[in-house]
Motif scaffolding. Structure first.
Motif, PDB file in Angstrom:
ATOM      1  N   MET A 129      -9.219   4.808  -0.375  1.00  0.00           N
ATOM      2  CA  MET A 129      -8.251   5.301  -1.364  1.00  0.00           C
ATOM      3  C   MET A 129      -8.834   5.006  -2.743  1.00  0.00           C
ATOM      4  O   MET A 129      -8.619   3.937  -3.297  1.00  0.00           O
ATOM      5  CB  MET A 129      -6.888   4.626  -1.189  1.00  0.00           C
ATOM      6  CG  MET A 129      -5.804   5.254  -2.062  1.00  0.00           C
ATOM      7  SD  MET A 129      -4.134   4.625  -1.691  1.00  0.00           S
ATOM      8  CE  MET A 129      -4.258   2.957  -2.359  1.00  0.00           C
ATOM      9  N   HIS A 166      -6.259  13.334   0.251  1.00  0.00           N
ATOM     10  CA  HIS A 166      -7.687  13.042   0.051  1.00  0.00           C
ATOM     11  C   HIS A 166      -8.477  13.285   1.334  1.00  0.00           C
ATOM     12  O   HIS A 166      -9.522  13.954   1.333  1.00  0.00           O
ATOM     13  CB  HIS A 166      -7.814  11.580  -0.399  1.00  0.00           C
ATOM     14  CG  HIS A 166      -9.204  11.095  -0.633  1.00  0.00           C
ATOM     15  ND1 HIS A 166     -10.053  11.652  -1.568  1.00  0.00           N
ATOM     16  CD2 HIS A 166      -9.898  10.074  -0.051  1.00  0.00           C
ATOM     17  CE1 HIS A 166     -11.204  11.003  -1.559  1.00  0.00           C
ATOM     18  NE2 HIS A 166     -11.141  10.047  -0.641  1.00  0.00           N
ATOM     19  N   GLY A 214      -1.743  -1.498  -0.698  1.00  0.00           N
ATOM     20  CA  GLY A 214      -2.895  -0.604  -0.801  1.00  0.00           C
ATOM     21  C   GLY A 214      -4.059  -1.245  -1.523  1.00  0.00           C
ATOM     22  O   GLY A 214      -3.920  -2.257  -2.218  1.00  0.00           O
ATOM     23  N   GLN A 259      -3.669   9.463  -0.137  1.00  0.00           N
ATOM     24  CA  GLN A 259      -4.700   9.291   0.873  1.00  0.00           C
ATOM     25  C   GLN A 259      -4.681  10.418   1.894  1.00  0.00           C
ATOM     26  O   GLN A 259      -5.736  10.913   2.300  1.00  0.00           O
ATOM     27  CB  GLN A 259      -4.531   7.943   1.582  1.00  0.00           C
ATOM     28  CG  GLN A 259      -5.665   7.633   2.553  1.00  0.00           C
ATOM     29  CD  GLN A 259      -5.513   6.274   3.206  1.00  0.00           C
ATOM     30  OE1 GLN A 259      -4.409   5.827   3.489  1.00  0.00           O
ATOM     31  NE2 GLN A 259      -6.622   5.605   3.430  1.00  0.00           N
ATOM     32  N   ALA A 265      -4.353   2.884   1.985  1.00  0.00           N
ATOM     33  CA  ALA A 265      -2.986   2.724   1.503  1.00  0.00           C
ATOM     34  C   ALA A 265      -2.293   1.583   2.239  1.00  0.00           C
ATOM     35  O   ALA A 265      -2.740   1.140   3.300  1.00  0.00           O
ATOM     36  CB  ALA A 265      -2.202   4.020   1.693  1.00  0.00           C
ATOM     37  N   GLU A 303       1.776   9.892   4.560  1.00  0.00           N
ATOM     38  CA  GLU A 303       0.405  10.377   4.784  1.00  0.00           C
ATOM     39  C   GLU A 303       0.438  11.830   5.264  1.00  0.00           C
ATOM     40  O   GLU A 303      -0.344  12.673   4.803  1.00  0.00           O
ATOM     41  CB  GLU A 303      -0.310   9.501   5.816  1.00  0.00           C
ATOM     42  CG  GLU A 303      -0.574   8.077   5.390  1.00  0.00           C
ATOM     43  CD  GLU A 303      -1.910   7.883   4.716  1.00  0.00           C
ATOM     44  OE1 GLU A 303      -2.681   8.845   4.608  1.00  0.00           O
ATOM     45  OE2 GLU A 303      -2.186   6.731   4.307  1.00  0.00           O
ATOM     46  N   GLY A 324       0.743   6.355  -2.803  1.00  0.00           N
ATOM     47  CA  GLY A 324      -0.615   6.063  -2.360  1.00  0.00           C
ATOM     48  C   GLY A 324      -0.906   6.668  -0.992  1.00  0.00           C
ATOM     49  O   GLY A 324      -1.985   7.217  -0.755  1.00  0.00           O
TER      50      GLY A 324
END
Length: 207
Positions: A142, A189, A158, A186, A163, A22, A182
């Motif tokens: 996500m 994002h 996820g 995220q 995630a 992350e 993922g």
């Protein structure tokens, strides 16, 4: 500079691995400063050792730290279909922030790890979002623009809510590349959303 906090609790290292991914994703967004922190442990050290918990030297956060960030991404393992008690205890200590509306308008997201595909993965993602909404935070999931979550080629963690990874009943599994991708997705994002909101805020205040 947009500030993003990755805040997590991890017993066996699965959530910590996702947290690092992350952070990697958030750092990929230009103009983003990312900090990686964990919540305090509540399990005695001798119990941790007997249970085989993984040592973690990541700095520990305090509730007061949360106010300084534009976005916070929370990571917790699934325990009996809900967030870990360590994360719940941390959030329970943040009542002063709630009383001052200190987290209102900040972006929040959640990621998790569970022992099986049907072990409460989505329930944990969704229920963890509830107290964050009480704080007035804006929830980012996500979206399916991360196409990896639609893969049918194997066990995939996820969901549209965040995630995740599947650790296996004995914790022997490790996050797959899809799971890590993922988490990176995220992180990026959330960082992009926080950056857009940071730009928009001055205009709204002046209106």
């Amino acid at each position: 500079m947009t500030r993003v906090l990755i805040l997590y609790y991890s017993s066996y290292g699965h959530v910590r691995a996702l947290a690092q991914a992350e952070a990697e994703g958030a750092r990929s967004v230009p103009g983003t400063r990312v900090d990686l922190r964990r919540v305090p442990e509540t399990v005695p050290e001798d119990v941790r050792q007997k249970a085989g918990f993984v040592a973690d030297d990541t700095p520990v956060a305090t509730p007061a730290d949360l106010e300084t960030y534009d976005a916070i991404i929370f990571g917790t393992p699934t325990l009996f279909g809900m967030m870990a008690g360590q994360m719940k205890s941390f959030l329970d200590r943040a009542g002063g922030l709630w009383a001052r509306n200190a987290l209102v308008g900040k972006v929040a997201a959640v990621f998790t790890s569970t022992g099986s595909q049907h072990g409460g993965h989505e329930a944990t993602l969704l229920s963890t979002q509830i107290p964050l909404q009480h704080f007035g935070m804006l929830i980012a999931g996500m979206p399916y623009t991360f196409s990896g979550q639609k893969s049918a080629g194997g066990i995939v963690g996820g969901a549209p809510y965040g995630a995740g990874t599947i650790a296996g009943a004995d914790g022997a599994l490790v996050p797959t590349e899809t799971d890590l991708a993922g988490a990176r997705f995220q992180g990026a994002h959330v960082a992009r959303i926080a950056a857009r909101l940071a730009v928009a805020s001055p205009a709204e205040e002046a209106a």
